[in-house]
Motif scaffolding. Structure first.
Motif, PDB file in Angstrom:
ATOM      1  N   GLY A  66     -33.926  27.040  32.368  1.00  0.00           N
ATOM      2  CA  GLY A  66     -35.209  26.768  31.777  1.00  0.00           C
ATOM      3  C   GLY A  66     -35.122  25.642  30.751  1.00  0.00           C
ATOM      4  O   GLY A  66     -34.127  24.952  30.640  1.00  0.00           O
ATOM      5  N   ASN A  67     -36.168  25.485  30.034  1.00  0.00           N
ATOM      6  CA  ASN A  67     -36.213  24.473  28.992  1.00  0.00           C
ATOM      7  C   ASN A  67     -35.510  24.975  27.739  1.00  0.00           C
ATOM      8  O   ASN A  67     -35.650  26.133  27.367  1.00  0.00           O
ATOM      9  N   ASN A  68     -34.767  24.079  27.084  1.00  0.00           N
ATOM     10  CA  ASN A  68     -34.179  24.463  25.810  1.00  0.00           C
ATOM     11  C   ASN A  68     -35.106  23.987  24.698  1.00  0.00           C
ATOM     12  O   ASN A  68     -36.102  23.304  24.948  1.00  0.00           O
ATOM     13  N   VAL A  69     -34.785  24.326  23.482  1.00  0.00           N
ATOM     14  CA  VAL A  69     -35.683  24.031  22.367  1.00  0.00           C
ATOM     15  C   VAL A  69     -35.876  22.522  22.185  1.00  0.00           C
ATOM     16  O   VAL A  69     -36.963  22.084  21.802  1.00  0.00           O
ATOM     17  N   LEU A  70     -34.881  21.716  22.469  1.00  0.00           N
ATOM     18  CA  LEU A  70     -35.039  20.268  22.341  1.00  0.00           C
ATOM     19  C   LEU A  70     -36.062  19.731  23.344  1.00  0.00           C
ATOM     20  O   LEU A  70     -36.856  18.857  23.014  1.00  0.00           O
ATOM     21  N   HIS A  71     -36.049  20.266  24.549  1.00  0.00           N
ATOM     22  CA  HIS A  71     -37.051  19.849  25.530  1.00  0.00           C
ATOM     23  C   HIS A  71     -38.453  20.251  25.060  1.00  0.00           C
ATOM     24  O   HIS A  71     -39.405  19.503  25.240  1.00  0.00           O
ATOM     25  N   ASP A 113     -24.158  15.568  24.688  1.00  0.00           N
ATOM     26  CA  ASP A 113     -24.330  16.681  25.629  1.00  0.00           C
ATOM     27  C   ASP A 113     -25.754  17.214  25.577  1.00  0.00           C
ATOM     28  O   ASP A 113     -26.341  17.533  26.608  1.00  0.00           O
ATOM     29  N   ALA A 114     -26.317  17.309  24.376  1.00  0.00           N
ATOM     30  CA  ALA A 114     -27.685  17.796  24.230  1.00  0.00           C
ATOM     31  C   ALA A 114     -28.675  16.838  24.881  1.00  0.00           C
ATOM     32  O   ALA A 114     -29.642  17.263  25.515  1.00  0.00           O
ATOM     33  N   ASP A 124     -33.498  20.250  32.046  1.00  0.00           N
ATOM     34  CA  ASP A 124     -34.427  21.375  32.060  1.00  0.00           C
ATOM     35  C   ASP A 124     -34.492  21.925  33.479  1.00  0.00           C
ATOM     36  O   ASP A 124     -33.760  21.481  34.363  1.00  0.00           O
ATOM     37  N   ARG A 125     -35.365  22.866  33.733  1.00  0.00           N
ATOM     38  CA  ARG A 125     -35.394  23.501  35.059  1.00  0.00           C
ATOM     39  C   ARG A 125     -35.848  22.554  36.172  1.00  0.00           C
ATOM     40  O   ARG A 125     -35.617  22.803  37.335  1.00  0.00           O
ATOM     41  N   GLN A 126     -36.484  21.435  35.808  1.00  0.00           N
ATOM     42  CA  GLN A 126     -36.870  20.435  36.806  1.00  0.00           C
ATOM     43  C   GLN A 126     -35.798  19.353  36.975  1.00  0.00           C
ATOM     44  O   GLN A 126     -35.976  18.413  37.733  1.00  0.00           O
ATOM     45  N   GLY A 127     -34.701  19.465  36.223  1.00  0.00           N
ATOM     46  CA  GLY A 127     -33.633  18.485  36.313  1.00  0.00           C
ATOM     47  C   GLY A 127     -33.824  17.280  35.404  1.00  0.00           C
ATOM     48  O   GLY A 127     -33.102  16.301  35.509  1.00  0.00           O
TER      49      GLY A 127
END
Length: 76
Positions: free
Chosen positions: A1-6, A29-30, A35-38
Motif C-alpha cells: 500500500g501507500n506509505n506515509v510519504l506517499h 530508499d524512501a 506504492d501499490r501502483q508501482g
C-alpha cells in the motif's frame, strides 16, 4: 500500500518534516519506495514542482543527480 510519504507527497511542509526525520543515508530508499501502483515519490513529485524541489534538496547531491538521470524511473 501507500506509505506515509506517499500520502503527504503533495503537502510540502509535511513532506519536508518527514524527510528530515529520515537519516540522510536512508532517504534514497524512501524516495524509490513504490506504492501499490508501482509509483515512487519521484513519480508523484514530477507533477508538483514544490515537492520535487524538496525531494531533490533532501538527497545527497549525487543521488539527486542520479534520480534526475534515471529515465527508467521517470518514464515509468
Amino acid at each position: 500500500g501507500n506509505n506515509v510519504l506517499h500520502l503527504v507527497s503533495r503537502d510540502i511542509d509535511s513532506l519536508r518534516i518527514l524527510l528530515n526525520a529520515i537519516p540522510e543515508g536512508q532517504r534514497i530508499d524512501a524516495l524509490f519506495k513504490e506504492d501499490r501502483q508501482g509509483n515512487t515519490l519521484l513519480h508523484q513529485a514530477v507533477s508538483n514542482p514544490g515537492s520535487l524541489k524538496i525531494l531533490l534538496e533532501m538527497l545527497p547531491k549525487q543521488h539527486g543527480i542520479e534520480a534526475i538521470l534515471d529515465t527508467e524511473t521517470i518514464n515509468k
